[in-house]
Design a protein around this motif. Structure first.
Motif, PDB file in Angstrom:
ATOM      1  N   ASN A 191      -2.309   5.397  -0.775  1.00 55.19           N
ATOM      2  CA  ASN A 191      -1.522   5.496   0.454  1.00 55.19           C
ATOM      3  C   ASN A 191      -0.018   5.539   0.204  1.00 55.19           C
ATOM      4  O   ASN A 191       0.775   5.308   1.110  1.00 55.19           O
ATOM      5  N   TYR A 192       0.378   5.847  -1.038  1.00 56.88           N
ATOM      6  CA  TYR A 192       1.798   5.882  -1.404  1.00 56.88           C
ATOM      7  C   TYR A 192       2.584   6.831  -0.485  1.00 56.88           C
ATOM      8  O   TYR A 192       2.142   7.938  -0.181  1.00 56.88           O
ATOM      9  N   ARG A 251      -0.625   3.931   8.588  1.00 54.37           N
ATOM     10  CA  ARG A 251       0.419   3.610   9.581  1.00 54.37           C
ATOM     11  C   ARG A 251       0.286   2.152   9.987  1.00 54.37           C
ATOM     12  O   ARG A 251      -0.785   1.559   9.822  1.00 54.37           O
ATOM     13  N   PHE A 252       1.373   1.620  10.566  1.00 54.19           N
ATOM     14  CA  PHE A 252       1.368   0.205  10.932  1.00 54.19           C
ATOM     15  C   PHE A 252       2.006   0.008  12.294  1.00 54.19           C
ATOM     16  O   PHE A 252       3.100   0.512  12.565  1.00 54.19           O
ATOM     17  N   ASP A 290       0.812  -1.215   0.000  1.00 54.39           N
ATOM     18  CA  ASP A 290       0.000   0.000   0.000  1.00 54.39           C
ATOM     19  C   ASP A 290       0.850   1.272   0.000  1.00 54.39           C
ATOM     20  O   ASP A 290       0.495   2.250  -0.639  1.00 54.39           O
ATOM     21  N   VAL A 291       1.952   1.269   0.746  1.00 54.14           N
ATOM     22  CA  VAL A 291       2.749   2.504   0.827  1.00 54.14           C
ATOM     23  C   VAL A 291       3.807   2.589  -0.268  1.00 54.14           C
ATOM     24  O   VAL A 291       4.326   3.666  -0.539  1.00 54.14           O
ATOM     25  N   SER A 292       4.128   1.453  -0.915  1.00 53.61           N
ATOM     26  CA  SER A 292       5.247   1.497  -1.867  1.00 53.61           C
ATOM     27  C   SER A 292       4.810   1.454  -3.327  1.00 53.61           C
ATOM     28  O   SER A 292       5.630   1.715  -4.210  1.00 53.61           O
ATOM     29  N   GLN A 293       3.568   1.150  -3.596  1.00 53.09           N
ATOM     30  CA  GLN A 293       3.122   1.148  -5.004  1.00 53.09           C
ATOM     31  C   GLN A 293       2.751   2.564  -5.412  1.00 53.09           C
ATOM     32  O   GLN A 293       1.914   3.210  -4.794  1.00 53.09           O
TER      33      GLN A 293
END
Ligand SMILES: [Ca+2]
Ligand SMILES: [Ca+2]
Lengths: 314, 314
Positions: B40-41, B262-263, B32-35
């Motif tokens: 949510n990039y 966030r994670f 989700d954060v890296s694509q």
């Protein structure tokens, strides 16, 4: 690497530098540590360079940008502090009497810093710094402070990073005063900015975590403090250090005393026409003991007037 | 990136994890954060993940590795300290009576830490840690401490870095106890290791600069201290935080309260056979309030027994 060395012959990596010994020293050092067949080769992970900020990467006098920020913040928030009208050093700040403020010495400066840098969250403070920089202009040059950076040093930072270096700031200035803009201006991300700090405190405010800035000194990143901070934040010894005053002496000593090839450099402010000329007698950015030691230790000394084609970005 | 997402289908990036919800949570977050086309990039520079160390990346009980180190150092240097024979907590250490040592509480532990971690240069201390790790073995597993790291977490660290993350350690343990080995064991360089610290002092010894370790606490990187240290060392808020105890609660709160995706993840020690089972009642690594909050906040909880195929490297 070989490719970089060849490029350096063809495309000048630092065009704002005259062809002076200081420039040759830098290029020779970078080639020596980055060429894989060099006896002085240093792995990329260990190519750490540390830079003082005020007077090394940007102009520092008169005045320090951070002091100008503090004075402006006193004026901007005076309405919420009616007591300041009768209370030094605020009274003199509001009267525009900088001489009287400075006569209060370090204690007065510390009071101004605490009154303007503490009492808000870290997020709020960063925004205040950004807002100030967007409009404030240096009184002498009538330009934003972030334009009063040294073009030759910007080229040096880029050249070092191109050759695998991490470029850290290690400044006596406030760490949270620098971080909001160093990435945009220097290409240096917040995690590579080290500076003086006040304490912060974690709190849940309406269930939401904040970090509150407290009016209490945490660490002074100057003189002896610089090698201490380098060890704490980076955890390895740099191979190159760049400064401009006696506040950088211990940082240069620590860096250049390591094993293998090391590099120390001082920016000597010699250019009254284009910027400012000061050294042994200056109260801001005094360069005295470090200048003597540069001679003994073989550190490179940059003569701004003769070595730099250009001081600030066009 | 797209290529990575495709690879994740083909080559399992974390083969020591069973196909459990915790693993799916991690992979979904990273994608989700890296694509680049994800809503949510997150830019690479902001992909910062923070990891507790003891109990999150390596085994912590019994005993903490750093405590074992301190006890061994007391024994190794006792000849230079004849007074220790009559003086607690050293007397009990030398008698091998760990229970009596622990009965002395935090004060006794602090005395042991100061007696074994201070009074030498930073270079000497790093060498002592390396020498100890080369020979010391964990009493229960009879393996070097650096082999008692969690294989699934090593794979997670690699997977995150492959996807552009910086992986920081933010540990209650000593910063200079970790830095000599984290790069070799975890692939985490010294400048990405944050921990508790004692003060150091810059000195010229026979003209050569040293940093002397002083018997004085500088900073305790635990609980409230973790977000404070993250802000000080990194200067931006992480987007992912990994811990195992209530000492990590504020770090997870601070991380997951930021804007955007966030994670948060907790490693729950549930595996008495392969490692240890402990949580709400444990004096070491107590996991109580943070476990409750994980449910409310949607943090991922890893059940070591069911989620991990393998605990330690083979
Ligand atoms: Ca300076
Ligand atoms: Ca832990």
């Amino acid at each position: 690497s070989f490719a970089v060395a060849v490029n350096a012959q063809v495309i000048d990596p630092m065009p704002s530098w005259n062809n002076v010994p200081a420039k040759a020293d830098i290029i020779k050092f970078v080639n020596d540590v980055s060429q894989i067949d060099s006896v002085n080769y240093v792995p990329v992970a260990e190519r750490i360079a540390v830079f003082d900020n005020d007077g090394t990467l940007w102009s520092e006098q008169p005045p320090y940008a951070q002091l100008a920020f503090a004075l402006d913040r006193v004026k901007a928030t005076a309405a919420q502090h009616p007591e300041w009208i009768e209370q030094e050093p605020f009274k003199s700040v509001l009267a525009g009497d900088l001489k009287a403020v400075m006569a209060g010495g370090e204690h007065a400066i510390l009071e101004l810093i605490m009154a303007t840098h503490a009492g808000m969250t870290t997020v709020e403070f960063a925004q205040t710094v950004k807002d100030w920089l967007a409009t404030a202009k240096h009184p002498k040059y009538n330009r934003p402070y972030t334009e009063l950076v040294y073009q030759p040093m910007l080229e040096l930072l880029t050249y070092l990073r191109y050759n695998g270096f991490q470029t850290y700031i290690v400044s006596g200035g406030g760490i949270e005063f620098m971080r909001p803009w160093t990435e945009r201006i220097y290409g240096i991300p917040p995690e590579q900015v080290i500076g003086s700090s006040i304490k912060t405190q974690f709190e849940l405010r309406d269930g939401k975590p904040i970090l509150l800035r407290l009016p209490e000194v945490d660490f002074l990143d100057d003189k002896d403090g610089k090698p201490v901070a380098i060890n704490k934040f980076i955890g390895r010894r740099p191979i190159a250090a760049f400064g401009n005053s006696d506040g950088d002496l211990q940082m240069l000593q620590w860096t250049t005393a390591g094993d293998g090839l090391r590099f120390g450099l001082l920016v000597h402010h010699t250019d009254a026409d284009r910027e400012a000329a000061y050294d042994r007698q200056s109260s801001i950015g005094r360069l005295d003991k470090a200048l003597d030691e540069a001679g003994q230790k073989g550190w490179t000394v940059v003569d701004m007037k003769t070595d730099w084609k250009q001081v600030f970005p066009k």
